[in-house]
Design an enzyme around this catalytic site. Structure first.
Site, PDB file in Angstrom:
ATOM      1  N   LYS A  50       0.841  -1.191   0.000  1.00 24.77           N
ATOM      2  CA  LYS A  50       0.000   0.000   0.000  1.00 24.77           C
ATOM      3  C   LYS A  50       0.883   1.250   0.000  1.00 24.77           C
ATOM      4  CE  LYS A  50      -3.918   1.894   2.673  1.00 24.77           C
ATOM      5  NZ  LYS A  50      -4.789   1.619   3.849  1.00 24.77           N
ATOM      6  N   SER A 124      -9.355   1.240   2.884  1.00 23.56           N
ATOM      7  CA  SER A 124      -8.530   2.035   1.994  1.00 23.56           C
ATOM      8  C   SER A 124      -7.379   1.274   1.343  1.00 23.56           C
ATOM      9  CB  SER A 124      -7.946   3.222   2.778  1.00 23.56           C
ATOM     10  OG  SER A 124      -7.153   2.772   3.876  1.00 23.56           O
ATOM     11  N   SER A 148      -9.720  -1.176   7.005  1.00 20.98           N
ATOM     12  CA  SER A 148      -9.180  -0.908   5.675  1.00 20.98           C
ATOM     13  C   SER A 148      -8.450  -2.062   5.015  1.00 20.98           C
ATOM     14  CB  SER A 148      -8.249   0.315   5.721  1.00 20.98           C
ATOM     15  OG  SER A 148      -9.013   1.490   5.848  1.00 20.98           O
TER      16      SER A 148
END
Length: 399
Positions: A50, A124, A148
């Site tokens: 990420k 996310s 997330s």
């Protein structure tokens, strides 16, 4: 599939928008490690990271072009995997500043669900989940402050694991809310997850299959869609078939949700206050609004929320004395169309179940529930990490 073919697959599926940066040197990095005889237990494991986690020599944006820089160090969580022969295949698209659950990014575009590209991946950590789901990566590393990692794993049909608070170091990870932030992992199977955790020294190599266990279905938290409800109760049936003894426990979580929101928004506003003041016009509307709300919260709201956090942790600690695990759907809805992602009703449907265990810090995992349509996640949480993973593995084997 070797690393070269994974890079090719990522390029072919660029329409899904999972990567902000693709590391085409990964092929040579694996070859160099192999030739040097330094390939460990995770030799050639392809990792999607990420883009709020530092990897030296690669750009890091935090999902926000106004924050872009070149990283000069590698986060310990990534470094540990590389030490065992894993290779970073790229940096993945995410919700701006990690402050959202849809992964509709106004700067880099939305990540698209691998099962229906017109729908969201969830966020996310949506890019990491999508990369694992289509086979570009063996492991996705993400962050989880309210769900997330687990939310996009559920919506993309893969496994998302949030370890206990503080177990995986957050050094080299851009913070959102330090009281709630976890580093988490996304894999295609629970068996893969356990193997990787063991190889990295974060978990045991063998977990005994449970014979009998008690579990609670948490009720009264959110109203689920019919699709989620049907898949969830099928998953509950599988837990019973492997020795689970079920109770249904009704709980009121309104205060807990409000407390997590107050902590999240207060700490996020403190972390990004300078950007809010100097770059608000460059932010997505949702992120700017949330940060502004956090900046306006009084100190008493934050202090009260921290007390509720302690209360919630004690409540679940007590519950886990009676039950080995508790279960819920991971999300109250399946993946919604991208054009509906900004609806005020979507955010609470995505966060209602997962945010509880960011508040308490207990380990929680999302595993696929049986469904013939869009993916649905079953969330399992526990106090004991080994018990949690053992039950999740037994469930997966039965499924």
């Amino acid at each position: 599939m070797n690393v070269e073919k994974r890079i090719e697959l990522a390029k072919r599926r660029a329409d899904l928008n999972y990567f902000i940066y693709l590391n085409e040197k990964a092929v040579y990095e694996v070859e160099a490690v192999e030739k040097a005889g330094r390939c460990g237990a995770l030799c050639g494991l392809a990792v999607a990271v990420k883009d709020n986690i530092e990897v030296a020599g690669m750009p890091i944006t935090n999902g926000a072009p106004y924050m872009k820089k070149m990283a000069d160090k590698t986060a310990p969580v990534v470094r540990r995997l590389i030490a065992e022969g894993a290779v970073v295949i790229g940096k993945t698209n995410m919700h701006e500043l990690a402050l959202g659950a849809t992964n509709v990014n106004p700067h880099f575009g939305p990540t698209r669900n691998p099962h229906d590209p017109s729908r969201i991946t969830g966020g996310s950590s949506g890019g990491s989940a999508g990369a694992v789901a289509i086979g570009v990566a063996d492991l996705g590393i993400g962050t989880d402050t309210g769900g997330s990692v687990r939310i996009p794993a559920a919506l993309c049909g893969v496994v998302g694991y949030k370890p206990p608070y503080g177990k995986i170091p957050t050094e080299g990870v851009l913070p959102l809310a330090q009281s709630l932030d976890h580093v988490g992992f996304i894999t295609r199977t629970v068996a893969d997850l356990i193997r990787i955790l063991s190889a990295a020294g974060w978990g045991p190599s063998e977990l005994p299959r449970p014979n009998r266990f008690r579990f609670a279905v948490l009720m009264g938290i959110s109203e689920n869609t019919k699709h989620v409800e049907k898949a969830f109760w099928k998953a509950v049936g599988i837990l019973e078939s492997i020795g689970g003894m079920r109770d249904e426990v009704f709980i009121e979580t309104g205060r807990y949700a409000a407390a997590r929101a107050a902590i999240l928004l207060s700490e996020a506003a403190a972390n990004y206050y300078d950007y809010l003041r100097g770059a608000a016009e460059h932010m997505g509307n949702d992120v700017a609004t949330l940060l502004s709300t956090g900046a306006a919260l009084p100190a008493v709201a934050y202090i009260t929320a921290k007390r509720v956090k302690e209360e919630a942790t004690k409540f679940f600690d007590t519950l886990f004395k009676k039950y080995d695990v508790v279960v819920t759907p991971t999300t109250a809805t399946e993946a919604v169309p991208i054009e509906e992602a900004d609806s005020i009703a979507v955010r609470p449907k995505l966060l209602a179940y997962t945010e509880l265990f960011n508040l308490t810090g207990h380990p929680a995992i999302s595993v696929p529930a049986p469904t013939s349509g869009l993916p649905v996640g079953l969330q399992i949480a526990a106090r004991d990490e080994d018990v949690l993973l053992a039950i999740a593995k037994a469930y997966e084997e039965e499924l």
